[in-house]
Design an enzyme around this catalytic site. Structure first.
Site, mmCIF file in Angstrom:
data_model
loop_
_atom_site.group_PDB
_atom_site.id
_atom_site.type_symbol
_atom_site.label_atom_id
_atom_site.label_comp_id
_atom_site.label_asym_id
_atom_site.label_seq_id
_atom_site.Cartn_x
_atom_site.Cartn_y
_atom_site.Cartn_z
ATOM 1 N N GLY A 52 -1.116 -3.128 -6.214
ATOM 2 C CA GLY A 52 -1.664 -3.575 -7.490
ATOM 3 C C GLY A 52 -1.741 -5.082 -7.542
ATOM 4 C CG MET A 176 3.075 0.582 -0.570
ATOM 5 S SD MET A 176 4.384 0.407 0.671
ATOM 6 C CE MET A 176 3.689 -0.848 1.738
ATOM 7 C CB CYS A 409 11.679 2.859 14.683
ATOM 8 S SG CYS A 409 12.998 1.817 15.291
#
EC number: 4.2.1.49
Length: 555
Positions: A52, A176, A409
């Site tokens: 956003g 994301m 990871c």
């Protein structure tokens, strides 16, 4: 609130030439700039990194002041950042953090979007999201493995561990959500991802996170059908509005095998396109009539959630992916909005109980070979984890670097500090061309309080207790992290979360090794502590296994 755009193109320096007094200040300088790399940030001209309006600095004047301060900062000084603006340099000591950041924090009574937006308009605050304002965003890769792990676990729980010939329906391809298509394909399932902004689809196509796109629902479904029939997973972006398209898919009687959502529903004004609006009108009215935008967006989110609930009623495994859309729908009268779970209690919490979470690092040299060498070192130090090795192999093959080369990871307590020490030794020996920085998302085991996401449905009811991220930040300061951040509102919006971040620089020195060992042990250990305190047996066992000194832990 958008500030006047700046036409400068910001990219992090590469190589071994310092622009500052030491690597401990060069590291935050490069990572700040990397957050604004046009291959990394969603709207770099506005300082918006992702989520956003998640910014790296409050405005361009503040950005320039931060850069100037970092360039002159001494090895025993600490720079303080208040919501994206540098406000002080203080003498501390060599093992103290070089930068401390507090972003978007409001006293609880005033912790809402209306008050924040008023302060933002006055130039008094900025929204830092999680890794935007804390200078450790690495592009969509930063969330890929967590999303991959979630989809794999959904497949295990709902489809016997085999997602071949299945498809996932979702929405949101921002900084994301843009990880979803690639994570889905890596998990073995096709993905149909709805996105309302052409620029976001273009970004995911350019960076290799999306295989194809269309603006036609029938064509999109045909591509998904072809993918499922062939058993070869493919990701398809569909240009459109999720609150309009999900009901259409229901009308067609088409049921996906998995369903979630990663639209920017956390921000009703800047993050979610209202039904029947076009993007241009939406962007204009966000400035001229934000109240009308919010009202329309909230009603649209309620419709979106009703569609998700109907998919669930028809047997589709459905999960909230942490954007607070259920809360908005509940506030808008959807009484059963929380009938489908959040992804953390459903799939991720057992990992958090062992301090396992998103461990990421970036090569300040800018050389991809430095990342490939560290990939191999991870395999050497953790030889008995084939799932992790598979992830690293897939990441090298499928993930394009954005900005400085980086890797993520999921590893936990007992492994993070070993990896950090090994990376530091690789810098010292010259095996790596320059230092690396190690950080993480604020979405981690012990660093966040977010009752509708990471701490939803805690066993002891402590969902909203935010002492834990505060303690995490304080502990990382005391342990010697290179920079530490404390934010509010990331992921789920104002009033719904508090969270902390840390980054440690591996510069190859013995002093760095001492800091690394403390930070990368204590940080995940605080997550085990938090979950053990809440009564999770896995965390209690992990605490005992690792010899944690938890005075309130009985037995």
């Amino acid at each position: 609130m958008p500030y006047p755009a700046n036409v400068r193109e910001i990219r992090a320096p590469r190589g071994t030439t310092l622009n500052t007094q030491s690597w401990l200040t060069e590291a935050p300088l490069r990572m700040l700039m990397n957050n604004l790399d046009p291959d990394v940030a969603e709207r770099p001209e506005d300082l918006v990194v992702y989520g956003g309006i998640g910014r790296a600095a409050r405005n361009w004047e503040a950005f320039d002041a931060i850069v100037a301060a970092l360039k002159r900062l001494k090895e025993d000084e600490t720079l303080l950042i208040q919501s994206g603006k540098p406000v002080g340099v203080f003498r501390t000591h060599a093992d103290a953090p070089r930068v401390l950041l507090a972003n978007s924090n409001l006293v609880p009574r005033w912790a809402n979007w209306d008050h924040f937006n008023e302060l933002d308009r006055k130039g008094l605050m900025m929204y830092g999201q999680m890794t935007a304002g804390s200078w450790i965003y690495i592009g969509a890769q930063g969330i890929v493995q967590g999303t991959y792990e979630t989809f794999v676990e959904m497949g295990r729980q709902h489809h016997g561990g085999n997602l071949k010939g299945k498809w996932l329906l979702t929405a949101g391809l921002g900084g994301m959500g843009g990880a979803q298509p690639l994570a889905s394909v890596m998990a073995g399932t096709a993905c149909l991802a709805i996105e309302c902004q052409p620029s976001s689809i273009e970004m995911r196509m350019r960076t290799g996170y999306l295989d194809a796109w269309t603006d036609d629902l029938e064509k999109a479904l045909a591509m998904i059908d072809e993918s499922c029939a062939s058993g070869t997973p493919k990701s398809v972006g569909l240009l459109g509005n999720a609150c309009e398209i999900l009901p259409k898919i229901l009308e067609l009687g088409r049921l996906p095998d998995l369903l979630t959502d990663q639209t920017s529903a956390h921000d009703p004004v800047n993050g979610y396109l209202p039904e029947d609006w076009n993007v241009e009108d939406w962007k204009a009215r966000r400035l001229s009539d934000p109240k009308a935008v919010e009202k329309a967006a909230r009603a649209s989110m309620a419709k979106h959630v009703r569609a998700m609930l109907e998919f669930q009623r028809r047997g589709v495994p459905t999960v909230d992916y942490g954007n607070n859309i259920r809360q908005v729908a509940l506030d808008e009268g959807v009484a059963d909005a929380f009938d489908f779970p959040g992804f953390v209690p459903a799939y991720i919490r057992p990992l958090f109980c062992r301090g396992i979470g998103p461990f990421r690092w970036a090569a300040l040299s800018g050389d991809p070979e430095d990342i490939y060498r560290t990939d191999q070192k991870v395999k050497e130090l953790i030889p008995d984890n084939p799932h992790l090795h598979t992830w690293l192999d897939m990441a090298r093959e499928r993930i394009k670097f954005q900005g400085l080369p980086a890797r993520i990871c999921w590893v936990g307590l007992g492994d993070r500090h070993r990896l950090g020490l090994a990376f530091n030794e690789m810098v010292a020996s010259g095996e790596l061309k320059a230092p690396v920085v190690i950080g993480r998302d604020h979405l981690d085991s012990g660093s966040v309080a977010s009752p509708n996401r990471e701490t939803e449905a805690m066993r002891d009811g402590s969902d909203a207790v935010s002492d834990w991220p505060l303690l995490n930040a304080l502990l990382n300061c005391a342990s010697g992290a290179t920079w530490v951040s404390l934010h509010h509102g990331g992921g789920v919006g104002m009033g719904y979360s508090q969270h902390a971040g840390m980054v440690i620089c591996c510069d190859g020195t013995e002093a760095a090794a001492r800091r690394i060992e403390r930070v990368l042990w204590n940080d995940p250990a605080s997550g085990v502590m938090r979950h053990a305190d809440a009564g999770y047996d896995i965390a209690i066992d992990s605490a005992r296994e690792h010899g944690l000194d938890l005075p309130s832990l009985k037995g």
